[in-house]
Design an enzyme around this catalytic site. Structure first.
Site, PDB file in Angstrom:
ATOM      1  N   GLU A   1      17.087  19.515  22.574  1.00  0.00           N
ATOM      2  CA  GLU A   1      17.095  18.926  21.249  1.00  0.00           C
ATOM      3  C   GLU A   1      15.669  18.876  20.706  1.00  0.00           C
ATOM      4  O   GLU A   1      14.794  18.278  21.317  1.00  0.00           O
ATOM      5  CB  GLU A   1      17.668  17.512  21.361  1.00  0.00           C
ATOM      6  CG  GLU A   1      17.927  16.890  20.029  1.00  0.00           C
ATOM      7  CD  GLU A   1      18.633  15.549  20.176  1.00  0.00           C
ATOM      8  OE1 GLU A   1      18.270  14.786  21.087  1.00  0.00           O
ATOM      9  OE2 GLU A   1      19.524  15.278  19.359  1.00  0.00           O
TER      10      GLU A   1
ATOM     11  N   CYS B   1      20.964  12.886  15.113  1.00  0.00           N
ATOM     12  CA  CYS B   1      21.511  13.211  16.432  1.00  0.00           C
ATOM     13  C   CYS B   1      22.541  14.329  16.335  1.00  0.00           C
ATOM     14  O   CYS B   1      22.691  15.108  17.261  1.00  0.00           O
ATOM     15  CB  CYS B   1      22.123  11.974  17.046  1.00  0.00           C
ATOM     16  SG  CYS B   1      23.187  11.116  15.900  1.00  0.00           S
TER      17      CYS B   1
ATOM     18  N   LYS C   1      17.553  -4.938  19.204  1.00  0.00           N
ATOM     19  CA  LYS C   1      16.176  -4.464  19.270  1.00  0.00           C
ATOM     20  C   LYS C   1      16.024  -3.183  18.460  1.00  0.00           C
ATOM     21  O   LYS C   1      16.550  -2.134  18.829  1.00  0.00           O
ATOM     22  CB  LYS C   1      15.731  -4.167  20.699  1.00  0.00           C
ATOM     23  CG  LYS C   1      14.221  -3.926  20.730  1.00  0.00           C
ATOM     24  CD  LYS C   1      13.729  -3.190  21.956  1.00  0.00           C
ATOM     25  CE  LYS C   1      13.720  -1.706  21.789  1.00  0.00           C
ATOM     26  NZ  LYS C   1      12.710  -1.196  20.850  1.00  0.00           N
TER      27      LYS C   1
ATOM     28  N   GLU D   1      25.458   6.153  22.563  1.00  0.00           N
ATOM     29  CA  GLU D   1      25.461   7.262  21.594  1.00  0.00           C
ATOM     30  C   GLU D   1      24.163   8.009  21.794  1.00  0.00           C
ATOM     31  O   GLU D   1      23.091   7.471  21.505  1.00  0.00           O
ATOM     32  CB  GLU D   1      25.522   6.728  20.157  1.00  0.00           C
ATOM     33  CG  GLU D   1      26.754   5.920  19.835  1.00  0.00           C
ATOM     34  CD  GLU D   1      27.992   6.775  19.627  1.00  0.00           C
ATOM     35  OE1 GLU D   1      27.887   8.014  19.627  1.00  0.00           O
ATOM     36  OE2 GLU D   1      29.071   6.187  19.477  1.00  0.00           O
TER      37      GLU D   1
ATOM     38  N   GLY E   1      20.283   6.396  21.238  1.00  0.00           N
ATOM     39  CA  GLY E   1      18.953   6.938  21.487  1.00  0.00           C
ATOM     40  C   GLY E   1      19.036   8.180  22.345  1.00  0.00           C
ATOM     41  O   GLY E   1      20.033   8.903  22.298  1.00  0.00           O
TER      42      GLY E   1
HETATM   43  P1  NAP Z   1      14.819   6.544  22.790  1.00  0.00           P
HETATM   44  O1  NAP Z   1      13.451   6.754  23.279  1.00  0.00           O
HETATM   45  O2  NAP Z   1      15.930   6.633  23.745  1.00  0.00           O
HETATM   46  O3  NAP Z   1      14.802   5.137  22.048  1.00  0.00           O
HETATM   47  C1  NAP Z   1      15.941   4.508  21.551  1.00  0.00           C
HETATM   48  C2  NAP Z   1      15.768   2.998  21.648  1.00  0.00           C
HETATM   49  O4  NAP Z   1      15.719   2.603  23.016  1.00  0.00           O
HETATM   50  C3  NAP Z   1      14.490   2.489  21.031  1.00  0.00           C
HETATM   51  O5  NAP Z   1      14.698   1.219  20.474  1.00  0.00           O
HETATM   52  C4  NAP Z   1      13.583   2.413  22.243  1.00  0.00           C
HETATM   53  O6  NAP Z   1      12.474   1.583  22.065  1.00  0.00           O
HETATM   54  C5  NAP Z   1      14.525   1.874  23.283  1.00  0.00           C
HETATM   55  N1  NAP Z   1      14.137   2.117  24.661  1.00  0.00           N
HETATM   56  C6  NAP Z   1      13.213   2.979  25.156  1.00  0.00           C
HETATM   57  N2  NAP Z   1      13.176   2.904  26.494  1.00  0.00           N
HETATM   58  C7  NAP Z   1      14.090   1.983  26.876  1.00  0.00           C
HETATM   59  C8  NAP Z   1      14.537   1.475  28.136  1.00  0.00           C
HETATM   60  N3  NAP Z   1      14.049   1.917  29.285  1.00  0.00           N
HETATM   61  N4  NAP Z   1      15.513   0.535  28.157  1.00  0.00           N
HETATM   62  C9  NAP Z   1      16.049   0.087  27.009  1.00  0.00           C
HETATM   63  N5  NAP Z   1      15.667   0.530  25.789  1.00  0.00           N
HETATM   64  C10 NAP Z   1      14.704   1.473  25.717  1.00  0.00           C
HETATM   65  O7  NAP Z   1      15.197   7.562  21.662  1.00  0.00           O
HETATM   66  P2  NAP Z   1      14.280   8.018  20.438  1.00  0.00           P
HETATM   67  O8  NAP Z   1      13.413   9.118  20.907  1.00  0.00           O
HETATM   68  O9  NAP Z   1      13.660   6.854  19.807  1.00  0.00           O
HETATM   69  O10 NAP Z   1      15.417   8.571  19.459  1.00  0.00           O
HETATM   70  C11 NAP Z   1      15.768   9.906  19.391  1.00  0.00           C
HETATM   71  C12 NAP Z   1      16.975  10.209  20.246  1.00  0.00           C
HETATM   72  O11 NAP Z   1      18.076   9.400  19.893  1.00  0.00           O
HETATM   73  C13 NAP Z   1      17.437  11.599  20.087  1.00  0.00           C
HETATM   74  O12 NAP Z   1      17.653  12.195  21.325  1.00  0.00           O
HETATM   75  C14 NAP Z   1      18.737  11.509  19.316  1.00  0.00           C
HETATM   76  O13 NAP Z   1      19.644  12.508  19.528  1.00  0.00           O
HETATM   77  C15 NAP Z   1      19.254  10.197  19.731  1.00  0.00           C
HETATM   78  N6  NAP Z   1      20.118   9.631  18.694  1.00  0.00           N
HETATM   79  C16 NAP Z   1      21.471   9.606  18.891  1.00  0.00           C
HETATM   80  C17 NAP Z   1      22.320   9.090  17.924  1.00  0.00           C
HETATM   81  C18 NAP Z   1      23.797   9.043  18.114  1.00  0.00           C
HETATM   82  O14 NAP Z   1      24.487   8.414  17.344  1.00  0.00           O
HETATM   83  N7  NAP Z   1      24.334   9.660  19.121  1.00  0.00           N
HETATM   84  C19 NAP Z   1      21.789   8.592  16.753  1.00  0.00           C
HETATM   85  C20 NAP Z   1      20.415   8.634  16.569  1.00  0.00           C
HETATM   86  C21 NAP Z   1      19.595   9.149  17.561  1.00  0.00           C
HETATM   87  P3  NAP Z   1      11.142   2.263  21.427  1.00  0.00           P
HETATM   88  O15 NAP Z   1      11.399   2.436  20.013  1.00  0.00           O
HETATM   89  O16 NAP Z   1      10.059   1.316  21.664  1.00  0.00           O
HETATM   90  O17 NAP Z   1      10.933   3.547  22.175  1.00  0.00           O
END
Ligand code: NAP
Ligand code: MG
Length: 476
Positions: free
Chosen positions: A388, A291, A183, A257, A235
């Site tokens: 963050e 991230c 997804k 991650e 995420g």
């Molecule tokens: P997010 O809200 O956690 O979203 C990540 C993914 O999860 C998206 O595809 C999102 O769909 C989906 N999602 C949302 N709620 C969910 C649920 N309850 N159950 C399952 N999946 C769900 O994160 P984001 O705000 O898009 O991304 C930014 C964050 O990601 C930052 O905190 C960053 O540090 C972290 N990140 C970490 C890494 C790493 O390698 N450690 C890499 C990149 C980013 P939607 O798109 O529809 O919300």
């Protein structure tokens, strides 16, 4: 933003190479099929124009995708000799290279990142990941993680590196003999759908890769589906926690991650110009939507004034604007919501007493933009130092001794990465031993390679992606 003294001539990359459909279905069992849920639009964050419509996968659609993945796993993929699986992965890697311009332009359009970065960083790394794991497919017996695949992997990725995160997830899973349901993020689904077309072009057996577009609810349906053997998530820490709770007590395996808040540490003996370039790359690459971004700069006191002056000079030369202009350094913020979050935390930083600075900078009228920003006078208790921001915002703190640098760098719930800038090799090793971070970069930052494992300590998640370690997440 221009430097005075010359007329700026834009160098736009052509969009003609991208041939978008007005509407995309879900990729299930090797074909694009209509979803049973509603449709939503993916826009360009630089112009707010609608790029295409995509389907939101319902729980029933996720169920179909998992069934297709299960079928492909049991009938074809699990028992295919590794060298044959490897051939498919090599074929995909080559197609990515052949179509890299198209993929880079679409990534830049859908995400808002500068074409220079999509073209020179994201796409080469995406292809490299597929090549690297293609090479492992027939050598799993030598990797030390077993040779049995897990089954069907549900994979959920964020919007900051849509294709690169797809590659990090799909390449090792397939090499190990798993099939996947992926997804992509709601705001950046388009390159995953183009990747689906590449899977068709590579004649990958139907159902080995399935792509279900949608928002959080689609992700949740995938996490909760009983037919999924493994969840791989990248995420936010918040959603990561909810996933860990959802799979607790089930036989599902999980890798997470999550977020970060990395320190870039500049000692007084560091080559300052080189360090400043690294600091700029560390926080302004990909608009700071990284991230492991070096969002906290720790500068040793004797060189603080010099580093700050040099940083300000350098920031004034960064070009913010059209992501498809080949000269652009900082593109658009990915979404209105993300922009609102960056603004909110930055305003809090100011209210808490930190001093905010941005170079003079004209931002486009349409789309989502934030200027490169520095905060000085930041203390460890400030929210901008703790939370963050995930945007082009750097907090600057100072330190006196190496021990103080370690203490400040580690004073965060996260631990994904750190950067150390010093001439002394012994000090570098001393620091690397003490920094609680998955990666410590020495006189460089944001350097990635498929052979090198990546992952976090503490609230940055668990499991490693990349390298031989990354195979362990997909084998039993
Ligand atoms: P997010 O809200 O956690 O979203 C990540 C993914 O999860 C998206 O595809 C999102 O769909 C989906 N999602 C949302 N709620 C969910 C649920 N309850 N159950 C399952 N999946 C769900 O994160 P984001 O705000 O898009 O991304 C930014 C964050 O990601 C930052 O905190 C960053 O540090 C972290 N990140 C970490 C890494 C790493 O390698 N450690 C890499 C990149 C980013 P939607 O798109 O529809 O919300
Ligand atoms: Mg978009």
């Amino acid at each position: 933003m221009g430097m005075s003294g010359f007329e700026y001539a834009p160098a736009p990359e052509s969009r003609a190479v991208v041939d978008l459909d007005p509407s995309y279905g879900l990729f299930i069992g090797g074909e694009f099929t209509d979803g049973t849920g509603s449709a939503f639009k993916s826009i360009s964050p630089a112009t707010e124009e609608v790029l295409a419509e995509v389907h939101e996968a319902s729980a029933a659609d996720v169920d179909r995708a998992v069934a297709a993945a299960r079928h492909a796993y049991e009938r074809v993929w699990r028992d295919m000799p590794g060298r044959d699986r490897g051939k498919y992965l090599f074929r995909i890697a080559r197609l990515i290279q052949e179509r890299s311009r198209e993929l880079a332009v679409l990534e830049s359009l859908d995400n808002g990142k500068p074409i220079r970065e999509a073209r020179d960083v994201d796409l080469p790394l995406v292809a490299a990941h597929f090549f690297y794991y293609a090479g492992w497919a027939d050598k799993l017996a030598y990797a030390g993680h077993g040779t049995q695949p897990l089954g069907v992997a549900g994979q959920i990725i964020p919007w900051n590196f849509p294709l690169l995160m797809l590659a990090w997830k799909i390449a090792p899973a397939l090499a190990c003999g798993n099939t996947v349901v992926l997804k992509p993020a709601e705001t950046t689904p388009l390159t995953a759908l183009l990747f689906a077309q590449i899977c068709q072009q590579a004649e990958l057996p139907p159902g080995v890769v399935n792509i279900v577009t949608g928002a959080g609810a689609t992700g949740r349906a995938l996490v909760e589906h009983p037919g999924v053997d493994k969840i791989a998530f990248t995420g936010s820490t918040e959603v990561g926690r909810s996933i860990a709770r959802a799979v607790a007590g089930t036989p599902k395996r999980v890798t997470l991650e999550l977020g970060g808040k990395a320190a870039n540490i500049v000692f007084d003996d560091a080559p300052i110009d080189q360090a400043v370039e690294g600091v700029v790359n560390g926080i302004f690459f990909n608009q700071g939507h990284v991230c492991c971004a070096g969002s906290r700069l720790l500068v040793q006191e004797p060189v603080y004034d010099e580093v700050l002056a040099s940083l300000k000079r350098r920031l004034a030369t960064l070009r913010v604007g059209d992501p498809l202009d080949k000269n652009t350094d900082i593109g658009a913020i990915n979404s209105a919501e993300q922009l609102a979050r960056i603004r909110e935390l930055s305003d809090i930083g100011e209210a808490e007493g930190a001093e905010r600075w941005s170079p003079p900078c004209e931002l486009p009228d349409r789309g989502f933009w934030f200027p490169p920003t520095l905060f000085t006078g930041v203390s460890q208790s400030h929210r901008i130092a703790r939370e963050e921001i995930f945007g082009p915002v750097l907090s600057i703190l100072t330190f006196r001794t190496p021990a103080e640098a370690v203490e400040k760098a580690n004073n965060t719930p996260y631990g994904l990465s750190a950067g150390v800038w010093t001439e002394k090799g012994s000090r570098m090793l001393w620091m690397a031993d003490r920094l609680r971070a998955g990666v410590v970069w020495a006189n460089t930052f944001n350097r990635f390679d498929p052979t090198s494992p990546f992952g976090g300590y503490k609230e940055s998640g668990y499991g490693r992606e990349g390298g031989r370690h990354g195979l362990g997440a997909y084998l039993r």
